[in-house]
Design a protein around this motif. Sequence first.
Motif, PDB file in Angstrom:
ATOM      1  N   GLY A 548      28.614  38.706  28.659  1.00  0.00           N
ATOM      2  CA  GLY A 548      29.427  39.360  29.669  1.00  0.00           C
ATOM      3  C   GLY A 548      30.122  38.418  30.634  1.00  0.00           C
ATOM      4  O   GLY A 548      30.067  37.196  30.502  1.00  0.00           O
ATOM      5  N   VAL A 549      30.762  39.001  31.636  1.00  0.00           N
ATOM      6  CA  VAL A 549      31.437  38.204  32.658  1.00  0.00           C
ATOM      7  C   VAL A 549      30.444  37.618  33.653  1.00  0.00           C
ATOM      8  O   VAL A 549      30.823  36.844  34.534  1.00  0.00           O
ATOM      9  N   SER A 550      29.156  37.980  33.518  1.00  0.00           N
ATOM     10  CA  SER A 550      28.143  37.389  34.392  1.00  0.00           C
ATOM     11  C   SER A 550      28.041  35.884  34.199  1.00  0.00           C
ATOM     12  O   SER A 550      27.545  35.176  35.078  1.00  0.00           O
ATOM     13  N   LEU A 551      28.488  35.378  33.067  1.00  0.00           N
ATOM     14  CA  LEU A 551      28.626  33.930  32.883  1.00  0.00           C
ATOM     15  C   LEU A 551      29.952  33.533  33.543  1.00  0.00           C
ATOM     16  O   LEU A 551      30.920  33.153  32.893  1.00  0.00           O
ATOM     17  N   ALA A 552      29.965  33.645  34.857  1.00  0.00           N
ATOM     18  CA  ALA A 552      31.224  33.676  35.596  1.00  0.00           C
ATOM     19  C   ALA A 552      32.025  32.380  35.512  1.00  0.00           C
ATOM     20  O   ALA A 552      33.249  32.399  35.344  1.00  0.00           O
ATOM     21  N   GLY A 553      31.361  31.255  35.640  1.00  0.00           N
ATOM     22  CA  GLY A 553      32.095  30.008  35.720  1.00  0.00           C
ATOM     23  C   GLY A 553      32.717  29.551  34.415  1.00  0.00           C
ATOM     24  O   GLY A 553      33.568  28.664  34.407  1.00  0.00           O
ATOM     25  N   GLU A 554      32.328  30.130  33.278  1.00  0.00           N
ATOM     26  CA  GLU A 554      32.804  29.665  31.978  1.00  0.00           C
ATOM     27  C   GLU A 554      34.164  30.226  31.586  1.00  0.00           C
ATOM     28  O   GLU A 554      34.797  29.731  30.669  1.00  0.00           O
ATOM     29  N   GLY A 555      34.577  31.321  32.214  1.00  0.00           N
ATOM     30  CA  GLY A 555      35.887  31.872  31.907  1.00  0.00           C
ATOM     31  C   GLY A 555      35.893  32.770  30.688  1.00  0.00           C
ATOM     32  O   GLY A 555      34.890  32.956  29.996  1.00  0.00           O
ATOM     33  N   GLY A 556      37.072  33.331  30.417  1.00  0.00           N
ATOM     34  CA  GLY A 556      37.216  34.376  29.406  1.00  0.00           C
ATOM     35  C   GLY A 556      36.783  33.998  28.013  1.00  0.00           C
ATOM     36  O   GLY A 556      36.286  34.837  27.259  1.00  0.00           O
ATOM     37  N   ALA A 557      36.956  32.737  27.610  1.00  0.00           N
ATOM     38  CA  ALA A 557      36.607  32.336  26.244  1.00  0.00           C
ATOM     39  C   ALA A 557      35.112  32.415  25.979  1.00  0.00           C
ATOM     40  O   ALA A 557      34.686  32.507  24.825  1.00  0.00           O
ATOM     41  N   HIS A 558      34.306  32.349  27.043  1.00  0.00           N
ATOM     42  CA  HIS A 558      32.855  32.382  26.888  1.00  0.00           C
ATOM     43  C   HIS A 558      32.251  33.660  27.469  1.00  0.00           C
ATOM     44  O   HIS A 558      31.047  33.710  27.731  1.00  0.00           O
ATOM     45  N   GLN A 559      33.052  34.688  27.662  1.00  0.00           N
ATOM     46  CA  GLN A 559      32.568  35.952  28.204  1.00  0.00           C
ATOM     47  C   GLN A 559      32.812  37.055  27.164  1.00  0.00           C
ATOM     48  O   GLN A 559      33.861  37.098  26.540  1.00  0.00           O
ATOM     49  N   SER A 560      31.812  37.916  26.983  1.00  0.00           N
ATOM     50  CA  SER A 560      31.892  38.919  25.912  1.00  0.00           C
ATOM     51  C   SER A 560      32.170  40.297  26.473  1.00  0.00           C
ATOM     52  O   SER A 560      31.729  40.645  27.569  1.00  0.00           O
ATOM     53  N   ILE A 561      32.912  41.078  25.706  1.00  0.00           N
ATOM     54  CA  ILE A 561      33.271  42.440  26.093  1.00  0.00           C
ATOM     55  C   ILE A 561      32.764  43.450  25.063  1.00  0.00           C
ATOM     56  O   ILE A 561      32.099  44.421  25.400  1.00  0.00           O
ATOM     57  N   ALA A 562      33.056  43.223  23.792  1.00  0.00           N
ATOM     58  CA  ALA A 562      32.854  44.242  22.758  1.00  0.00           C
ATOM     59  C   ALA A 562      31.516  44.158  22.050  1.00  0.00           C
ATOM     60  O   ALA A 562      31.198  45.018  21.237  1.00  0.00           O
ATOM     61  N   VAL A 756      33.988  46.492  31.501  1.00  0.00           N
ATOM     62  CA  VAL A 756      34.983  45.416  31.396  1.00  0.00           C
ATOM     63  C   VAL A 756      35.833  45.668  30.164  1.00  0.00           C
ATOM     64  O   VAL A 756      35.311  45.734  29.046  1.00  0.00           O
ATOM     65  N   GLU A 757      37.145  45.784  30.363  1.00  0.00           N
ATOM     66  CA  GLU A 757      38.054  46.084  29.255  1.00  0.00           C
ATOM     67  C   GLU A 757      39.003  44.932  28.926  1.00  0.00           C
ATOM     68  O   GLU A 757      39.705  45.001  27.912  1.00  0.00           O
ATOM     69  N   HIS A 758      39.041  43.913  29.759  1.00  0.00           N
ATOM     70  CA  HIS A 758      40.018  42.846  29.572  1.00  0.00           C
ATOM     71  C   HIS A 758      39.319  41.486  29.585  1.00  0.00           C
ATOM     72  O   HIS A 758      38.186  41.357  30.052  1.00  0.00           O
ATOM     73  N   PHE A 759      40.006  40.482  29.057  1.00  0.00           N
ATOM     74  CA  PHE A 759      39.438  39.141  29.041  1.00  0.00           C
ATOM     75  C   PHE A 759      39.043  38.714  30.449  1.00  0.00           C
ATOM     76  O   PHE A 759      39.752  38.979  31.422  1.00  0.00           O
ATOM     77  N   GLY A 760      37.901  38.039  30.533  1.00  0.00           N
ATOM     78  CA  GLY A 760      37.421  37.569  31.822  1.00  0.00           C
ATOM     79  C   GLY A 760      38.157  36.333  32.295  1.00  0.00           C
ATOM     80  O   GLY A 760      39.162  35.906  31.719  1.00  0.00           O
ATOM     81  N   GLN A 761      37.654  35.748  33.376  1.00  0.00           N
ATOM     82  CA  GLN A 761      38.233  34.536  33.934  1.00  0.00           C
ATOM     83  C   GLN A 761      37.150  33.823  34.745  1.00  0.00           C
ATOM     84  O   GLN A 761      36.032  34.320  34.869  1.00  0.00           O
ATOM     85  N   THR A 762      37.471  32.668  35.236  1.00  0.00           N
ATOM     86  CA  THR A 762      36.482  31.931  36.022  1.00  0.00           C
ATOM     87  C   THR A 762      36.367  32.512  37.427  1.00  0.00           C
ATOM     88  O   THR A 762      37.278  33.171  37.931  1.00  0.00           O
ATOM     89  N   GLY A 763      35.251  32.237  38.052  1.00  0.00           N
ATOM     90  CA  GLY A 763      35.007  32.710  39.414  1.00  0.00           C
ATOM     91  C   GLY A 763      33.516  32.816  39.651  1.00  0.00           C
ATOM     92  O   GLY A 763      32.703  32.400  38.821  1.00  0.00           O
ATOM     93  N   THR A 764      33.138  33.405  40.772  1.00  0.00           N
ATOM     94  CA  THR A 764      31.732  33.691  41.027  1.00  0.00           C
ATOM     95  C   THR A 764      31.401  35.051  40.420  1.00  0.00           C
ATOM     96  O   THR A 764      32.294  35.856  40.106  1.00  0.00           O
ATOM     97  N   VAL A 765      30.117  35.335  40.285  1.00  0.00           N
ATOM     98  CA  VAL A 765      29.702  36.645  39.784  1.00  0.00           C
ATOM     99  C   VAL A 765      30.255  37.738  40.693  1.00  0.00           C
ATOM    100  O   VAL A 765      30.772  38.756  40.229  1.00  0.00           O
ATOM    101  N   ARG A 766      30.147  37.534  41.985  1.00  0.00           N
ATOM    102  CA  ARG A 766      30.637  38.540  42.936  1.00  0.00           C
ATOM    103  C   ARG A 766      32.134  38.753  42.768  1.00  0.00           C
ATOM    104  O   ARG A 766      32.624  39.895  42.772  1.00  0.00           O
ATOM    105  N   ASP A 767      32.895  37.656  42.605  1.00  0.00           N
ATOM    106  CA  ASP A 767      34.340  37.788  42.394  1.00  0.00           C
ATOM    107  C   ASP A 767      34.644  38.650  41.177  1.00  0.00           C
ATOM    108  O   ASP A 767      35.486  39.565  41.222  1.00  0.00           O
ATOM    109  N   LEU A 768      33.987  38.345  40.083  1.00  0.00           N
ATOM    110  CA  LEU A 768      34.313  39.023  38.830  1.00  0.00           C
ATOM    111  C   LEU A 768      33.816  40.455  38.809  1.00  0.00           C
ATOM    112  O   LEU A 768      34.505  41.348  38.298  1.00  0.00           O
ATOM    113  N   TYR A 769      32.655  40.712  39.369  1.00  0.00           N
ATOM    114  CA  TYR A 769      32.180  42.097  39.433  1.00  0.00           C
ATOM    115  C   TYR A 769      33.145  42.956  40.245  1.00  0.00           C
ATOM    116  O   TYR A 769      33.438  44.106  39.889  1.00  0.00           O
ATOM    117  N   SER A 770      33.631  42.392  41.334  1.00  0.00           N
ATOM    118  CA  SER A 770      34.585  43.135  42.161  1.00  0.00           C
ATOM    119  C   SER A 770      35.911  43.313  41.430  1.00  0.00           C
ATOM    120  O   SER A 770      36.513  44.400  41.448  1.00  0.00           O
TER     121      SER A 770
END
Length: 789
Positions: A548-562, A756-770
């Motif tokens: 998931g996007v909980s791996l916040a600092g790694e960005g979209g390539a390392h975050q899973s959705i489906a 989460v429906e779209h590719f993630g990005q880098t940030g903090t967990v709080r940033d991405l959850y929001s």
Amino acid sequence: MAIEGIGRIEAIEALTRKSLWLASWMVHHANHIRPNIDGVKVGGHQASSASMAAMLSTLYFGVLKPEDRVAVKPHAAPVFHAIQYLMGRQIREKLIDFRAFGGAQSYPSRTKDTDDVDFSTGSVGLGVAFSAFASLVQDYVRAKDWAGKERPEGRMIALAGDAELDEGNIYECLLEGWKHGLRNCWWIIDYNRQSLDGVVREGLYDRIEAVFKAFGWKVVTLKYGALQRAAFAEAGGEHLKAWIDACPNALYSALMFRGGAAWRERLSDEIGDQGAVSALLARRSDDELAALMANLGGHCVESLLDQFEAAGNDEPTVFIAYTVKGWGTPLAGHKDNHAGQMTGAQIEQLRSAHRIREGHEWDRFEGQDKPDALAAFLAAVPFNTAQSRRLTSPAVPTIGPQFIGTGPTSTQAAFGRILDAIAKTDSEMARRIVTTSPDVTVSTNLGAWVNRRNLFASQEMADLFQKEAIPSTQKWRFTPEGQHLELGIAEMNLFLMLGAAGLSHSLFGERLLPIGTLYDPFISRGLDALNYACYQDARFLLVATPSGVSLAGEGGAHQSIASPLIGMSQDGLASFEPAFADELSVIIDWAFDYMQRSGDARPDLADWPRDVTGGSVYLRLSTRMLEQVPREMDETLSADIIRGAYWLNPPTPQCEVVIAYQGVLASEAIAAAARIGGDRRNVAVLAVTSADRLNAGWQAAQRGRLHGDRTAGSHVENLLSQIPHSASIITAIDAHPATLGWLGSVQGHRTVALGVEHFGQTGTVRDLYSHFGIDAETIVAAAGHLMAR
């Protein structure tokens, strides 16, 4: 093997012709004789089967031993089924119903066919690579002090079309095999120089040969049959050989299709000199000349036997066998023959050539001069044993959940500690576990296990960092007693290795409990091989982390959705996403039991048929640390965790909103519930541990009711029946919202699905959850919106 009245080569040649006829008739009958009610093409592969008829017949009737295992080229399924029928391992009705419901399968399947399939094939290239990993697993089993060590070693054999070599996973496998010292593996390439839609490029052979030699394989080329070699020894034969070697692939195929007269015209024009070459051609009729030019190494039983039997050691060997696609049929050589089928006139031409009477098309020895001798030959074939070639191994007793304390932790870290606790027990279960990972052993928390259990290698290798007194947390030693198989970074290889290890009980008679770890987003990279492993009914534990996007600092390539949707939809795979360490402990204990089931279910958990037969298990874990819930685990809670959900905060009759979460969003759900409850609202919290298990149970109950079982019910229906119809449901997951969005359909509750429906990005967990609207604030806002309606 001497049989009175018939020689070995003569018998195999006769059985080759018989297999060719049966395979051709099987496809013709399925497409042109059997009623086709829905009008959809049935299909089949007459030409692809024909090119492998001699190779498969020589193997099964002349070379294989019961301990050998074979992955058949997918498009050669008809000739494989025909061979099984001749040996009495397949019934006539299955051939008649080829590609029909309940009949012989389109592609060999170890789970759906009733004949003797070792490895399922179908997705081209995977069966080839699977054979290599099966060989590595055989070496692993034989290195242990188990009974399987005394069984004879088998050869892991794959038959592949040359077009299959376009598949990249084959080359990933070659590299892995080189690293691990691959043994007892044969790959037999049907080099017919045609692909599905055309003719392969010139010079492919040289590239194939170079690749295999680079990885330490022995390369055996079967280019010329015995007839051709005899012709080359005649006066002028050297010119014929030179012409064959220089002939372009497309031209050779075209002349094969046109026949003897065309061969004579072309050869006479290009190398005929009214002397030795012309005399060589003149000594043969058009039919004899056509037979000579078709007598490539892959169609010559004598040549195949010689080369197969000469390859006697355990060196990995590739046989590149020149063939003609459609050999022995009127389709031979035509560039459109892959999906093409013989016309009525062509099948009658083949019937005449094989002396098949009307009404006797399925007879085992129809058209044969020596049926009794052939029957005696078949009875004496070494591979044709009466004993089942599928072995068994008793289930390994589980040791119970390994609870690891109540401090803040992530499920990924908890997994590593649970596995380390199992390693300390030195139980039979611990000894049967084998772990593997695509170059992410440490980052998926397998390090402690490997420190205790070591890496596997056929020969002892010291840890040079330790030997040189260089400090390292990884104290890794390669040893035959090791229990971790180190892989390169290719995820396809991971799933093929898990598939092979997960069939060890059936292939090699020794139970393994394979665990594979990888990053959750990269399940998709190896999905074809994962599906293939499940289709084989291989048994393993797949641990995918981080997710998931909980791996916040790694960005979209390392975050899973489906990936949770993959877990729900993949047959043969029970999917879980726990939030807490005690849940994970219960699930892992259950998984080791589930992986070993073969028909006897635990009655308390047999909510649907898959629980009876068992399967593989997928855990989606997170790196985010959560405060743990202080509680005692009891039987009721354990059972609900396995069934897929339990009430973390149960509803009352006044319940207005339910927050249903899966996985790491437990923290957001709990925080939101506290804030909403602070407004004196009644809020229930549903902890979903497995949307897959919940949904499967619900679907099973609906099917039961549809078929007249009015008492059929499911766990999720029981849970959601406890809340008023006026209540609303908010679902939350660090993944696609569809994973839980269906919960509103169970009892008809209004539902808002967050995820989460779209590719993630880098940030903090709080940033991405929001950003994605899966934080506590969004859950509170959704609840306010629903309750205001």
